[in-house]
Enzyme design. Structure first.
Site: not given
Length: 450
Positions: A245, A322, A353
């Site tokens: 983390g 992300r 698109c």
């Protein structure tokens, strides 16, 4: 932001020269010409140094690389060579690790919904342990033990400590409301420990928790470690894993804790909670993120008077999901002039698109940016290629490692033929002859005698 891109966002071996920015002794403009774009470029020395720093902070055998951040054969082999265990989260990741030559006893299998084939593959590989996530998974292990002759499986139980941390709600995993782990509340985790201890199909090795990802405050990681360590000490298990983390800087000015600070904080928290043994960690992003960057080619510059400027490149959300998924923020620069001021404000977008195909919503770019320029986004080494897709049938980019003036291709670029490899095709049905009228077609389909 009109200043040049911060060196704190660049790979460790990044240097400026006559051809612009070089990484690993290879100019980025040369890599763009040689391998095409989009292209993921990794500083191999940076990767190795980060692995060594993690091992120095936590000790040999106590660091598992969270391969979901970025995995290919070359990366698995590199992490193993630098003394890291490998944390894999699926049968596919396990296959890659084994293909790289990583011994089974150096691999840990994660996953909140492992199927029987993954459990059997883990057993066959002799993995260090399986991180068990639910009572249903225990049912599967016990069923395989009874019906398929599965030997007792070494397991670590994932707990949800009630501490959630991370840069976005979608990557906060340690709270009470989570798909991961056995909750400490209401005695659920304690019941899981007792079941594993009493099961002939499992050998309980310890407990595990992971509170979230992209955590910049080590106090949050320490809180999760304390809660898990307290439970581990109370139940008397042998091992404790406090997950990963640790965050990274994606923009200039963000402060990022080093491995040594992380180690000191979680060790102190675990000790204060009554834990006296070693602890294991699972860094991923903090190993690979800054080591990698993405190269694009600018294809369109569209200025809408009174609104904004759009700069479109030849990749987008298929190689960096992300921003769309987590509202993640990045910076960008031109490798030919890495230290140039960046006064131009523009929305940097991809070629998909999709209006949400935005890489940087309000990018700072050099004023002389033009079509055909090579453009780079730094700190894309984690969850870029790993989350890449074929949206709009774009082939996924190539990946190169650079070191000591040499570039080596570690993942080739997909081709359009690759996009068809999985299609199951059938012979095309014969069409109507030329000149056949609609009335003739209707008559031909009418049942006889109608």
């Amino acid at each position: 932001m009109s200043t040049a891109v911060s060196s704190d966002l660049l790979p460790l071996t990044a240097t400026d020269g006559p051809s612009g920015l070089a990484v690993g002794g290879v100019p980025l403009v040369e890599l763009g010409r040689r391998f095409g774009t989009p292209l993921f470029v990794y500083d191999e020395e940076h990767l190795r140094q980060r692995c060594r720093e993690a091992v120095a902070a936590f000790g040999p055998g106590n660091v598992a690389y969270a391969s979901k951040a970025f995995l290919c054969t070359a990366m698995a082999r590199l992490a193993h060579e630098e003394g890291l265990l490998l944390d894999v989260a699926s049968g596919g990741e396990l296959r890659v690790a084994r293909h790289a030559g990583v011994p089974g006893d150096r691999i840990v299998l994660h996953g909140n919904n492992k199927d029987e084939s993954e459990l059997l593959a883990a057993a066959a590989a002799g993995v260090r342990h399986v991180v068990v996530d639910s009572f249903d998974e225990m049912d599967r292990i016990e069923r395989l033990h009874a019906t398929a002759g599965l030997a007792p499986l070494p397991v670590v139980l994932r707990v949800a400590p009630g501490v959630a941390a991370g840069g976005h709600r979608a990557i906060r995993t340690g709270g009470t409301d989570s798909k991961f782990g056995f909750g400490l509340a209401a005695g659920i985790a304690a019941a899981a420990v007792e079941r594993a201890r009493n099961s002939p199909a499992m050998v309980l090795e310890g407990v595990h928790a992971h509170v979230g990802s992209q955590v910049l405050n080590p106090a949050e990681l320490a809180d999760g470690a304390a809660a898990t360590a307290r439970f581990a000490a109370e139940t008397g298990v042998r091992g404790l894993t406090v997950g990963g983390g640790l965050g990274v800087a994606y923009e200039a000015g963000q402060r990022v804790p080093e491995f040594a600070e992380w180690a000191a904080r979680v060790r102190a928290a675990a000790r204060d909670a009554g834990w006296r043994g070693e602890l294991t960690v699972e860094p991923g992003r903090s190993i690979t993120a800054r080591a990698g960057l993405t190269l694009y080619r600018v294809g369109t510059v569209k200025r809408i008077e009174g609104v904004r400027t759009y700069v479109s490149v030849d990749g987008g959300m298929s190689d960096n999901l992300r921003p769309a998924l987590y509202s993640s923020r990045y910076e960008a620069f031109l490798p030919r002039a890495p230290h140039a001021p960046r006064p131009l404000r523009a929305r940097l977008v991809g070629k998909h698109c999709e209006s949400g195909d935005v890489i940087i919503d309000d990018a700072a770019l050099p004023a002389d940016l033009r079509v055909s320029d090579l453009l780079a986004t730094p700190v894309t080494g984690a969850y870029g290629y790993a989350m890449a897709s074929n949206y709009n049938k774009l082939p996924r980019p190539a990946v190169v490692f650079v070191r000591d003036g040499e570039a080596r291709l570690v993942v080739r670029r997909e081709t359009e033929d690759d996009l068809l490899r999985l299609d199951v095709t059938e012979p095309a049905a014969a069409g109507p002859a030329a000149g056949t009228s609609r009335a003739d077609l209707v008559a031909a389909r009418r049942p006889a005698g109608a």
